[in-house]
Design a protein around this motif. Structure first.
Motif, mmCIF file in Angstrom:
data_model
loop_
_atom_site.group_PDB
_atom_site.id
_atom_site.type_symbol
_atom_site.label_atom_id
_atom_site.label_comp_id
_atom_site.label_asym_id
_atom_site.label_seq_id
_atom_site.Cartn_x
_atom_site.Cartn_y
_atom_site.Cartn_z
ATOM 1 N N GLU A 52 0.855 -1.185 0.000
ATOM 2 C CA GLU A 52 0.000 0.000 0.000
ATOM 3 C C GLU A 52 0.894 1.239 0.000
ATOM 4 O OE1 GLU A 52 -2.421 1.950 3.465
ATOM 5 O OE2 GLU A 52 -3.491 0.189 2.695
ATOM 6 N N VAL A 53 0.703 2.102 -1.005
ATOM 7 C CA VAL A 53 1.508 3.324 -1.093
ATOM 8 C C VAL A 53 0.713 4.567 -0.718
ATOM 9 C CG1 VAL A 53 3.154 2.384 -2.759
ATOM 10 C CG2 VAL A 53 1.092 3.545 -3.581
ATOM 11 N N ALA A 54 -0.607 4.461 -0.662
ATOM 12 C CA ALA A 54 -1.449 5.580 -0.227
ATOM 13 C C ALA A 54 -2.799 5.037 0.218
ATOM 14 C CB ALA A 54 -1.632 6.587 -1.353
ATOM 15 N N TRP A 55 -3.485 5.831 1.026
ATOM 16 C CA TRP A 55 -4.785 5.461 1.564
ATOM 17 C C TRP A 55 -5.731 6.636 1.372
ATOM 18 C CZ3 TRP A 55 -7.065 1.145 2.992
ATOM 19 C CH2 TRP A 55 -8.232 1.200 3.769
ATOM 20 N N ILE A 56 -6.919 6.348 0.898
ATOM 21 C CA ILE A 56 -7.930 7.376 0.681
ATOM 22 C C ILE A 56 -9.090 7.091 1.621
ATOM 23 C CG2 ILE A 56 -9.532 8.384 -0.984
ATOM 24 C CD1 ILE A 56 -7.525 7.283 -3.159
ATOM 25 N N GLU A 57 -9.349 8.018 2.528
ATOM 26 C CA GLU A 57 -10.463 7.849 3.474
ATOM 27 C C GLU A 57 -11.805 7.895 2.742
ATOM 28 O OE1 GLU A 57 -10.509 7.257 6.810
ATOM 29 O OE2 GLU A 57 -8.320 7.115 6.842
ATOM 30 N N ARG A 58 -11.993 8.936 1.919
ATOM 31 C CA ARG A 58 -13.247 9.122 1.187
ATOM 32 C C ARG A 58 -12.935 9.682 -0.193
ATOM 33 N NH1 ARG A 58 -13.951 10.637 6.142
ATOM 34 N NH2 ARG A 58 -13.352 12.793 5.788
ATOM 35 N N LEU A 59 -13.552 9.110 -1.206
ATOM 36 C CA LEU A 59 -13.362 9.623 -2.567
ATOM 37 C C LEU A 59 -13.820 11.076 -2.675
ATOM 38 C CD1 LEU A 59 -14.384 6.715 -4.967
ATOM 39 C CD2 LEU A 59 -12.138 7.776 -4.724
ATOM 40 N N THR A 60 -14.816 11.454 -1.909
ATOM 41 C CA THR A 60 -15.326 12.823 -1.977
ATOM 42 C C THR A 60 -14.315 13.850 -1.487
ATOM 43 O OG1 THR A 60 -16.400 12.538 0.173
ATOM 44 C CG2 THR A 60 -17.751 12.137 -1.793
ATOM 45 N N ASP A 61 -13.262 13.401 -0.789
ATOM 46 C CA ASP A 61 -12.214 14.319 -0.323
ATOM 47 C C ASP A 61 -11.261 14.713 -1.450
ATOM 48 O OD1 ASP A 61 -13.269 14.136 2.208
ATOM 49 O OD2 ASP A 61 -11.735 12.757 2.962
ATOM 50 N N LEU A 62 -11.304 13.981 -2.554
ATOM 51 C CA LEU A 62 -10.369 14.229 -3.658
ATOM 52 C C LEU A 62 -10.904 15.282 -4.621
ATOM 53 C CD1 LEU A 62 -9.364 10.576 -4.618
ATOM 54 C CD2 LEU A 62 -8.163 12.146 -3.100
ATOM 55 N N ASP A 63 -9.976 15.953 -5.277
ATOM 56 C CA ASP A 63 -10.356 16.836 -6.377
ATOM 57 C C ASP A 63 -10.968 15.983 -7.480
ATOM 58 O OD1 ASP A 63 -9.409 19.112 -5.123
ATOM 59 O OD2 ASP A 63 -7.451 19.060 -6.114
ATOM 60 N N GLU A 64 -11.653 16.618 -8.398
ATOM 61 C CA GLU A 64 -12.384 15.891 -9.440
ATOM 62 C C GLU A 64 -11.474 15.008 -10.304
ATOM 63 O OE1 GLU A 64 -15.201 16.616 -13.329
ATOM 64 O OE2 GLU A 64 -14.785 18.295 -12.004
ATOM 65 N N ALA A 65 -10.339 15.504 -10.747
ATOM 66 C CA ALA A 65 -9.478 14.740 -11.670
ATOM 67 C C ALA A 65 -8.975 13.430 -11.052
ATOM 68 C CB ALA A 65 -8.326 15.604 -12.160
ATOM 69 N N PRO A 66 -8.349 13.440 -9.863
ATOM 70 C CA PRO A 66 -7.904 12.156 -9.295
ATOM 71 C C PRO A 66 -9.067 11.240 -8.930
ATOM 72 C CG PRO A 66 -7.384 13.961 -7.790
ATOM 73 C CD PRO A 66 -7.898 14.567 -9.051
ATOM 74 N N ARG A 67 -10.175 11.830 -8.474
ATOM 75 C CA ARG A 67 -11.350 11.010 -8.143
ATOM 76 C C ARG A 67 -11.866 10.283 -9.379
ATOM 77 N NH1 ARG A 67 -14.631 14.717 -6.297
ATOM 78 N NH2 ARG A 67 -15.791 14.941 -8.231
ATOM 79 N N ARG A 68 -11.926 10.992 -10.489
ATOM 80 C CA ARG A 68 -12.402 10.392 -11.737
ATOM 81 C C ARG A 68 -11.457 9.279 -12.203
ATOM 82 N NH1 ARG A 68 -13.604 14.825 -14.897
ATOM 83 N NH2 ARG A 68 -11.382 15.026 -15.174
ATOM 84 N N LEU A 69 -10.145 9.487 -12.080
ATOM 85 C CA LEU A 69 -9.182 8.443 -12.471
ATOM 86 C C LEU A 69 -9.376 7.173 -11.641
ATOM 87 C CD1 LEU A 69 -5.914 10.528 -12.970
ATOM 88 C CD2 LEU A 69 -7.156 9.245 -14.734
ATOM 89 N N ILE A 70 -9.569 7.336 -10.347
ATOM 90 C CA ILE A 70 -9.754 6.165 -9.473
ATOM 91 C C ILE A 70 -11.076 5.472 -9.787
ATOM 92 C CG2 ILE A 70 -10.160 5.463 -7.081
ATOM 93 C CD1 ILE A 70 -8.033 7.549 -6.301
ATOM 94 N N GLU A 71 -12.138 6.238 -9.964
ATOM 95 C CA GLU A 71 -13.437 5.641 -10.289
ATOM 96 C C GLU A 71 -13.388 4.897 -11.612
ATOM 97 O OE1 GLU A 71 -15.884 9.136 -10.041
ATOM 98 O OE2 GLU A 71 -16.366 8.776 -7.934
ATOM 99 N N GLU A 72 -12.721 5.460 -12.626
ATOM 100 C CA GLU A 72 -12.592 4.798 -13.929
ATOM 101 C C GLU A 72 -11.811 3.494 -13.793
ATOM 102 O OE1 GLU A 72 -10.616 7.661 -16.373
ATOM 103 O OE2 GLU A 72 -12.415 8.888 -16.652
#
Length: 155
Positions: A52-72
């Protein structure tokens, strides 16, 4: 490093890349800790060595661009259609062919046995068909009356 500005990009092969605080780029795979109960929370970014190199608590905490990349990325790997309606079943004995409506369109599936219906955190169910595809019912009590009657015959 702020969660909002998570440094994610795609490389020339279309793979998702994460750049850590030391400037090292990692080929990563986002993995949900609780894919059914909390699909937009607690997501680990796992490198090609399984670390594990990073942890995301909530997708809603991310800016739109990284959130969209993770969702895709997760959508391209995960295929769990959500059953919205059961139109009909061929028989109440197994194997049984079900005509269903999912969030991805109408389809049919073959239920080999009642043991292929797994109870998850109430009121969710996971149904495995004869081809190995898992179908999700998020809330069996929220189905329409006809669908509930058909489903209840197998529970």
């Amino acid at each position: 490093m702020s969660q909002q500005n998570l440094p994610l990009t795609r490389n020339s092969f279309g793979h998702l890349m994460f750049t850590d605080g030391e400037g090292k780029a990692h080929l990563i795979t986002p993995v949900r800790a609780f894919p059914i109960a909390a699909p937009a929370e607690n997501i680990g970014l796992i490198n090609s060595d399984g670390e594990e190199v990073a942890w995301i608590e909530r997708l809603t905490d991310l800016d739109e661009a990284p959130r969209r990349l993770i969702e895709e990325e997760m959508a391209s790997r995960e295929f769990i259609p959500v059953i919205q309606r059961i139109h009909r079943v061929s028989s109440f004995a197994c194997p049984s062919t079900w005509e269903i409506e999912t969030d991805r369109g109408a389809t049919s599936m073959v239920l080999k046995g009642e043991e292929d219906i797994r109870r998850l955190t109430s009121p969710a169910l996971m149904i495995a068909d004869s081809r190995g595809i898992n179908f999700l019912i998020r809330d069996r009590y929220a189905l329409d009356a006809h669908s509930k009657r058909l489903l209840d015959r197998f529970l």
